[in-house]
Enzyme design. Structure first.
Site, PDB file in Angstrom:
ATOM      1  N   PHE A  73     -21.813  -4.291 130.922  1.00 30.84           N
ATOM      2  CA  PHE A  73     -22.651  -4.098 132.097  1.00 30.84           C
ATOM      3  C   PHE A  73     -24.108  -4.340 131.692  1.00 30.84           C
ATOM      4  O   PHE A  73     -24.546  -3.936 130.620  1.00 30.84           O
ATOM      5  CB  PHE A  73     -22.509  -2.672 132.633  1.00 30.84           C
ATOM      6  CG  PHE A  73     -21.271  -2.433 133.457  1.00 30.84           C
ATOM      7  CD1 PHE A  73     -20.369  -3.435 133.722  1.00 30.84           C
ATOM      8  CD2 PHE A  73     -21.025  -1.166 133.978  1.00 30.84           C
ATOM      9  CE1 PHE A  73     -19.239  -3.208 134.488  1.00 30.84           C
ATOM     10  CE2 PHE A  73     -19.893  -0.916 134.742  1.00 30.84           C
ATOM     11  CZ  PHE A  73     -19.000  -1.934 134.997  1.00 30.84           C
ATOM     12  N   GLU A 118     -14.019 -14.807 132.104  1.00 31.87           N
ATOM     13  CA  GLU A 118     -13.816 -15.078 130.679  1.00 31.87           C
ATOM     14  C   GLU A 118     -12.908 -16.289 130.473  1.00 31.87           C
ATOM     15  O   GLU A 118     -13.141 -17.108 129.573  1.00 31.87           O
ATOM     16  CB  GLU A 118     -13.230 -13.854 129.986  1.00 31.87           C
ATOM     17  CG  GLU A 118     -13.147 -14.018 128.474  1.00 31.87           C
ATOM     18  CD  GLU A 118     -12.810 -12.734 127.744  1.00 31.87           C
ATOM     19  OE1 GLU A 118     -12.956 -12.708 126.505  1.00 31.87           O
ATOM     20  OE2 GLU A 118     -12.398 -11.751 128.406  1.00 31.87           O
ATOM     21  N   LYS A 158      -7.080  -4.347 125.149  1.00 33.90           N
ATOM     22  CA  LYS A 158      -7.358  -3.316 126.156  1.00 33.90           C
ATOM     23  C   LYS A 158      -6.120  -3.029 127.002  1.00 33.90           C
ATOM     24  O   LYS A 158      -6.028  -1.974 127.629  1.00 33.90           O
ATOM     25  CB  LYS A 158      -8.509  -3.744 127.054  1.00 33.90           C
ATOM     26  CG  LYS A 158      -9.883  -3.718 126.379  1.00 33.90           C
ATOM     27  CD  LYS A 158     -10.978  -4.063 127.371  1.00 33.90           C
ATOM     28  CE  LYS A 158     -12.356  -4.028 126.737  1.00 33.90           C
ATOM     29  NZ  LYS A 158     -12.606  -5.160 125.819  1.00 33.90           N
ATOM     30  N   HIS A 179     -12.394 -10.123 125.757  1.00 36.72           N
ATOM     31  CA  HIS A 179     -12.932  -8.910 126.374  1.00 36.72           C
ATOM     32  C   HIS A 179     -11.882  -8.338 127.327  1.00 36.72           C
ATOM     33  O   HIS A 179     -11.618  -7.148 127.297  1.00 36.72           O
ATOM     34  CB  HIS A 179     -14.232  -9.243 127.099  1.00 36.72           C
ATOM     35  CG  HIS A 179     -14.922  -8.067 127.693  1.00 36.72           C
ATOM     36  ND1 HIS A 179     -15.266  -6.955 126.951  1.00 36.72           N
ATOM     37  CD2 HIS A 179     -15.337  -7.814 128.967  1.00 36.72           C
ATOM     38  CE1 HIS A 179     -15.869  -6.067 127.731  1.00 36.72           C
ATOM     39  NE2 HIS A 179     -15.916  -6.556 128.964  1.00 36.72           N
ATOM     40  N   HIS A 217     -10.086   0.618 128.038  1.00 34.35           N
ATOM     41  CA  HIS A 217     -11.412   0.119 127.660  1.00 34.35           C
ATOM     42  C   HIS A 217     -12.166   1.245 126.957  1.00 34.35           C
ATOM     43  O   HIS A 217     -12.527   2.243 127.580  1.00 34.35           O
ATOM     44  CB  HIS A 217     -12.152  -0.338 128.912  1.00 34.35           C
ATOM     45  CG  HIS A 217     -13.394  -1.120 128.640  1.00 34.35           C
ATOM     46  ND1 HIS A 217     -14.033  -1.123 127.417  1.00 34.35           N
ATOM     47  CD2 HIS A 217     -14.131  -1.950 129.443  1.00 34.35           C
ATOM     48  CE1 HIS A 217     -15.092  -1.893 127.471  1.00 34.35           C
ATOM     49  NE2 HIS A 217     -15.168  -2.415 128.685  1.00 34.35           N
ATOM     50  N   CYS A 246     -20.674  -2.159 126.949  1.00 38.73           N
ATOM     51  CA  CYS A 246     -19.419  -2.494 126.276  1.00 38.73           C
ATOM     52  C   CYS A 246     -19.582  -3.503 125.151  1.00 38.73           C
ATOM     53  O   CYS A 246     -18.642  -3.762 124.402  1.00 38.73           O
ATOM     54  CB  CYS A 246     -18.418  -3.020 127.304  1.00 38.73           C
ATOM     55  SG  CYS A 246     -18.297  -1.964 128.755  1.00 38.73           S
TER      56      CYS A 246
END
Length: 414
Positions: free
Chosen positions: A402, A317, A338, A306, A343, A166
């Protein structure tokens, strides 16, 4: 000694679940509209618990690509090709007058054209190797999009793809900016694209327990920083930015969206999918971005987070922001787009960078929708539920992937 050159954004193009083109994207963000819906009418999710996603049902590749060529491109490449066409048109570049040996392409993707692999593998099993398309490899490869862009527009400079889940398109944007900054290129086409909404990927994310199962309320399923969030919502899309030197943009009278100052990168070096619970990796990426940009933390006005809508990720975060910014964290505006699009995986950071530019261009902060029950552990100003007028001079855009890949890009109003 290398003299660093200023890098600016002069063109943007977006293909997203809430709109195709920058104007449609910005309108969707201002209206706090969700692009998430049930997608089991286009993907067989019969025995898979989650049935929702940000699928771009309105996308017609033939509006952007000649029919014969479109058939030889995977969906992610089609989305990215369309976004590139929109971005170059927006930049108003006359490529016939430019030295395209100095114009390059760096594009991020998390997976590439996975549907091509799955469909071709089924053909191999059912009909044998003689029925495998000779276009299979160039259609499937993750670097297909930068190659196709280079061929279509004759861009002969640096050309490659980045793959870091991502964080992929933030890494692409940062590398493209540095190619200009340090003299390897004069202009770069950069960003990211993803179209990984297949039965296999839905099954994989669902088995991980990573995605929302709020099938009865698709448009409320992506809810970053909300107490009732239950996972991210998979989406698809592409965002492309045209970067060039400030001097070149000025000389041709280009419209400048913002200056791209610097990117920070880090690794969690912990779990392959779970973020550091204290947000240390994200903090270090943001800190590096500020250092490379010669910015103080208290100069930042807005962060496009994010903000995936996962239980662990949003807390991590938030901790990262509070750790780095201290008391200033409470004065920052932080939002997650998002919440509206889902996403977009490898395409997320690029579209979110474009959404961040909206804050400069339109004087409006995109909201975090579906924030109905604030999580006590997520206690910042997330611009809840409605877009907000604001004057922004400095903004950050975060993307964490990831593998523990963290990236942050800093922008400043020119």
């Amino acid at each position: 000694m290398v003299t660093e050159r200023r890098v600016v954004i002069t063109g943007v193009g977006a293909v997203t679940p809430i709109g195709i083109g920058k104007d449609a994207l910005w309108k969707g963000l201002q209206e706090a509209r969700s692009g998430v819906s049930l997608v089991d009418d286009v993907i067989d999710l019969t025995d898979i618990a989650t049935k929702i996603g940000g699928y771009i049902k309105a996308f017609d590749p033939l509006q952007f690509i000649e029919k014969k060529r479109a058939r030889r491109l995977g969906r992610a490449t089609q989305l990215g090709f369309a976004a590139t066409k929109l971005a170059l048109e927006d930049s108003k570049l006359d490529l016939s007058k430019e030295n395209r040996d100095r114009f390059g392409v760096i594009i991020g993707t998390g997976i590439g054209n996975i549907e091509v692999l799955l469909e071709t593998h089924a053909t191999l099993l059912q009909r044998g190797p003689s029925r495998v398309s000779p276009f299979f490899v160039p259609m499937f490869m993750p670097n297909a999009l930068p190659g196709e862009i280079s061929i279509e527009w004759g861009l002969r400079g640096a050309n490659f793809g980045t793959v870091s889940a991502c964080a992929s398109s933030n890494h692409a944007i940062g590398e493209a900016a540095d190619a200009i900054r340090y003299g390897y290129a004069d202009l770069m086409v950069t960003g990211g694209a993803e179209a990984a909404m297949t039965r296999l990927t839905f099954a994989g994310f669902d088995q991980m327990g990573a995605v929302s199962r709020r099938n009865d309320q698709p448009q409320k399923a992506s809810r970053p920083f909300d107490k009732d969030r239950d996972g991210f919502v998979m989406g698809e899309g592409a965002g492309i930015l045209v970067l060039e030197t400030f001097a070149h943009a000025q000389a041709r009278g280009a419209h400048i969206y913002a200056e791209l100052l610097g990117m920070g990168m880090s690794a969690d070096a912990g779990h392959i999918v779970a973020p550091d619970e204290n947000g240390d990796g994200g903090r270090r990426a943001m800190e590096m971005s500020l250092q490379r940009s010669n910015l103080r933390p208290d100069e930042v006005d807005y962060i496009n987070a994010h903000g995936t809508s996962t239980p662990l990720g949003d807390i991590s975060e938030t901790c990262a922001i509070k750790s780095l910014f201290g008391a200033h964290a409470k004065k920052l505006a932080v939002s997650s787009t998002k919440s509206q699009m889902g996403h977009l995986l490898g395409g997320a950071a690029a579209v979110e960078a474009i959404a961040t530019l909206m804050a400069f261009e339109m004087g409006i902060l995109p909201p975090t929708i579906n924030l109905e029950k604030p999580d006590p552990e997520c206690d910042l100003d997330y611009v809840p539920n409605e877009a907000r007028p604001a004057q922004v001079r400095v903004a950050l855009s975060n993307s964490f992937g990831f593998g523990g890949h963290n990236s942050c890009v800093a922008f400043r109003k020119v």
